[in-house]
Design an enzyme around this catalytic site. Sequence first.
Site, PDB file in Angstrom:
ATOM      1  N   TYR A 156      39.764  94.429   1.392  1.00 11.16           N
ATOM      2  CA  TYR A 156      39.708  93.053   0.765  1.00 11.16           C
ATOM      3  C   TYR A 156      37.958  92.196   0.727  1.00 11.16           C
ATOM      4  O   TYR A 156      37.864  92.033  -1.000  1.00 11.16           O
ATOM      5  CB  TYR A 156      39.773  91.777   1.962  1.00 11.16           C
ATOM      6  CG  TYR A 156      40.082  90.539   1.932  1.00 11.16           C
ATOM      7  CD1 TYR A 156      41.016  89.832   1.222  1.00 11.16           C
ATOM      8  CD2 TYR A 156      39.059  89.430   1.787  1.00 11.16           C
ATOM      9  CE1 TYR A 156      41.189  88.304   0.706  1.00 11.16           C
ATOM     10  CE2 TYR A 156      39.001  88.989   1.580  1.00 11.16           C
ATOM     11  CZ  TYR A 156      39.694  87.390   0.803  1.00 11.16           C
ATOM     12  OH  TYR A 156      39.675  86.159   0.738  1.00 11.16           O
ATOM     13  N   VAL A 198      39.800  81.698  12.954  1.00 11.73           N
ATOM     14  CA  VAL A 198      39.694  81.081  14.017  1.00 11.73           C
ATOM     15  C   VAL A 198      39.854  79.349  14.662  1.00 11.73           C
ATOM     16  O   VAL A 198      40.701  79.462  16.129  1.00 11.73           O
ATOM     17  CB  VAL A 198      38.623  81.263  14.079  1.00 11.73           C
ATOM     18  CG1 VAL A 198      37.031  80.297  12.564  1.00 11.73           C
ATOM     19  CG2 VAL A 198      37.466  80.417  15.830  1.00 11.73           C
TER      20      VAL A 198
END
Length: 345
Positions: A156, A198
């Site tokens: 990525y 998160v």
Amino acid sequence: MTVPKGMTERVLLAGGAGFIGSNMADRLLERGAEVVVLDNLQTGREENIDHLRSHGNFDFVAHDVIEPLPAAVLKGRFTHVYNLACAASPPAYQADPEHTMLTNVLGTRNLLRLAEAQGARFLLTSTSEVYGDPEAHPQREEYRGNVSCTGPRACYDEGKRAAETLAFDFDRLGRAEVRVVRIFNTYGPRMDPDDGRVVSNVICQALSGAPITVYGDGSQTRSFCYVDDLVEGILRLMAHDGPQPGPVNIGNPHELTVSDLVERVLRLTDSDSRIVEQPLPEDDPRRRKPDIGHAKALLGWSPKVSLEDGLKATIPYFAAQLRRDEPVMRFAAAGGERTSLAAAE
């Protein structure tokens, strides 16, 4: 590029069924644009765009950008091409790292060539992950980063760096007019509850009363930008006329620790979930904060939504997901082994 008066803005939105892309589609349609969403639904979700299917200016094409673009797109006569096509959370992009890299390289090339052929302005959504685990703080666009090219996140991180290279080469050669945004951690409605970010992890776990998984000791920092603010910044960058502005950070510079985030979510959800610490994933950045001076000066942009207000708007979305899709939410709430602390966007 400002669309001439009387001419309709016609947009190809690659990755438009995703979290950010679908919110972008809403805004574009609201201002009268014609929008074609191109998505392979690997991480995008049809439910994110179902409410748009009856809109007269909306169309959806199921397609993977690493493959040659279909005739329906090649004949589209677009004024703007947005490339948001790539899995953005670690468990998603690490599940098929080859595809992640090819999405960033082949997919970006395919979309750049389309923009070149049609004279459309092209915008690449890059990421704060190009800075890696930064040694400079906060991160300015001039910082070249501290990225591992061999680690599990490299598909990525390096993929996005390669995509930026392609985009700026096309621009330098006069082949396409390019804008590049580097997105910092973003949250809001339509996040996938199972994507390992998160914010979604903590909210889902708090709502379910499950233990809240914190990777590391919770002292690592992030700067969270509400999706409406992000979309506004991206639209302003795409509309910016003039010389090539270079990459532009779009994010919220309000930095806080993961432990601070957990405390806020526990309070807002009135949850008594306990906190469980897990080892920090490999190459996970320990600090992340954008310098947005360039965006302020260039675009007159800065985030408006506070974290408190953004969380209050986001928590009900996950609560509704929990009621509707309990099996998925149970996995997300459990903080299974596929989850990770940080996501790029």
